[in-house]
Design an enzyme around this catalytic site. Structure first.
Site, mmCIF file in Angstrom:
data_model
loop_
_atom_site.group_PDB
_atom_site.id
_atom_site.type_symbol
_atom_site.label_atom_id
_atom_site.label_comp_id
_atom_site.label_asym_id
_atom_site.label_seq_id
_atom_site.Cartn_x
_atom_site.Cartn_y
_atom_site.Cartn_z
ATOM 1 N N GLY A 8 0.831 -1.208 0.000
ATOM 2 C CA GLY A 8 0.000 0.000 0.000
ATOM 3 C C GLY A 8 0.862 1.254 0.000
ATOM 4 N N LEU A 10 1.606 3.507 -2.102
ATOM 5 C CA LEU A 10 1.185 4.747 -2.770
ATOM 6 C C LEU A 10 -0.002 5.397 -2.063
ATOM 7 C CD1 LEU A 10 1.489 3.704 -6.550
ATOM 8 C CD2 LEU A 10 3.191 4.757 -5.055
ATOM 9 N N GLN A 12 -2.093 7.061 1.487
ATOM 10 C CA GLN A 12 -1.844 8.269 2.296
ATOM 11 C C GLN A 12 -0.665 8.072 3.252
ATOM 12 O OE1 GLN A 12 -4.492 9.105 5.531
ATOM 13 N NE2 GLN A 12 -4.095 11.309 5.505
ATOM 14 N N ASP A 34 2.572 -1.703 -4.347
ATOM 15 C CA ASP A 34 1.170 -1.272 -4.340
ATOM 16 C C ASP A 34 0.461 -1.996 -5.478
ATOM 17 O OD1 ASP A 34 -0.208 1.435 -2.937
ATOM 18 O OD2 ASP A 34 -1.255 0.677 -4.708
ATOM 19 N N TYR A 142 -15.092 -2.061 8.407
ATOM 20 C CA TYR A 142 -13.712 -1.613 8.653
ATOM 21 C C TYR A 142 -13.285 -2.023 10.062
ATOM 22 C CZ TYR A 142 -9.861 1.800 9.034
ATOM 23 O OH TYR A 142 -8.643 2.416 9.205
HETATM 24 C C1 AKB Z 1 -10.709 6.378 8.642
HETATM 25 O O1 AKB Z 1 -11.321 7.439 8.877
HETATM 26 O O2 AKB Z 1 -11.226 5.391 8.117
HETATM 27 C C2 AKB Z 1 -9.265 6.273 9.081
HETATM 28 C C3 AKB Z 1 -9.172 5.703 10.452
HETATM 29 C C4 AKB Z 1 -9.469 6.535 11.622
HETATM 30 O O3 AKB Z 1 -8.849 4.553 10.592
HETATM 31 N N1 AKB Z 1 -8.650 7.552 9.015
#
Ligand code: AKB
Length: 319
Positions: A8, A10, A12, A34, A142
């Site tokens: 990863g 490339l 942020q 990447d 996530y």
């Molecule tokens: C996001 O907002 O998904 C990320 C994080 C806080 O993991 N910046």
């Protein structure tokens, strides 16, 4: 010479982590990789680059084998808002990608850095000074992938002796590369809009308090935790780290100290607001402080001043 691989690269974080690692360990010791192709000119200039997809284990294996990799910074992942939009893709990239990296690390005896997040917490977690060890029942894909990732890293350390380490990153603020699809992205966008247009429409409510960090601190944390004396680590993975907590209205006020005419208004995005409302307002990072000496250098005023001056110079140079 054994090398360091950044997946990863490339993205942020990768865009700043790779140069920092090269400055510290040598240009040719750090392999950037990447799923995106790097423009040919840049590649030769900046150092070794490999095109690899972490969901394809043979591609990861080939890069690790060929470059005799000893440490992987596994940064390839989908961020929270994109992951909520595409949960199935997020599971594949965030979970299968990590599993592939850990499996190859087991075979080739590599250390692995895994970036967890404040997203690994959920609405039943204590929201203020969130402890290191606490309830983790996230309500986003996530977050699910981050908690599972933390546990998978612990498992590989315990079961196979792999040197897995990591931190829980707050929202990251940087002028180098834009974030891609996170809930905390407003805290970067606001600076671009402040300098270009003098105003910003924020997608989170004015009173949404979240943990944040300036990128130089985050990069230093990632390097320091991997260099820490293992004898002092009782947690190894998923250390809470923090630098500052603020709301959009407090950040706008900090920007106004430098740009007095700056204006902010709000058009709340319900998806990202719901994600933010499920996350901590501030973390307790005492475990990282005592186990490997973590301390942030930038608070809100210092970050705001540096961010505005560096971004202003970058935007002027690009004209
Ligand atoms: C996001 O907002 O998904 C990320 C994080 C806080 O993991 N910046």
């Amino acid at each position: 010479m054994r090398r360091i691989l950044v997946s990863g690269a490339l993205g942020q974080i990768g865009s700043e982590l790779v140069p920092a690692l090269r400055a510290r360990y040598g240009r040719d010791r750090v392999i950037a990789s990447d799923i995106r192709m790097m423009p040919a000119g840049e590649q030769a200039e900046q150092g070794p680059y490999e095109h690899a997809d972490c969901t394809q284990s043979h591609q990861i294996l080939e890069v690790i084998r060929r470059h005799d990799v000893e440490r992987v910074y596994h940064m390839a992942a989908l961020l929270s808002a994109v992951a909520e939009d595409k949960p199935q893709v997020a599971w594949t990239v965030n979970m299968n990608g990590l599993y592939n990296v850990l499996e190859v690390a087991r075979q080739y005896d590599c250390a692995v850095f895994f970036p967890s997040s404040i997203g690994a917490f959920g609405p039943s977690t204590p929201r203020d000074r969130t402890p290191q060890d606490t309830i983790q029942r996230p309500t986003t894909m996530y977050g699910v992938s981050k908690v599972a990732g933390e546990m998978l890293c612990d498992y590989y350390a315990l079961r196979f002796g792999i040197d897995t380490r990591g931190v829980r990153l707050p929202g990251l603020i940087s002028y180098v590369a834009p974030p891609g699809g996170g809930t905390t992205d407003y805290a970067v966008d606001i600076f671009y809009h402040a300098l270009r247009y003098g105003r910003y429409t924020c997608f989170l409510r004015p009173d949404t308090c979240l943990d944040m960090m300036y990128m130089p601190d985050a990069i230093r944390a990632m390097i320091e935790v991997m260099e820490a004396d293992p004898a002092r680590l009782t947690h190894r993975n998923a250390f809470n780290i923090t630098a500052m907590s603020f709301t959009p209205e407090v950040l706008a006020e900090a920007i106004r100290q430098h740009l007095p005419g700056f204006a902010i208004d709000y058009e709340v995005d319900p998806v990202r607001q719901a994600i933010a409302d499920s996350w901590p307002r501030s973390l307790d990072d005492s475990a990282a402080r005592s186990e490997w000496g973590w301390a942030a250098a930038y608070d809100l005023p210092a970050m705001t001043e540096d961010m505005l001056s560096k971004l202003d110079a970058k935007l002027k140079a690009a004209k």
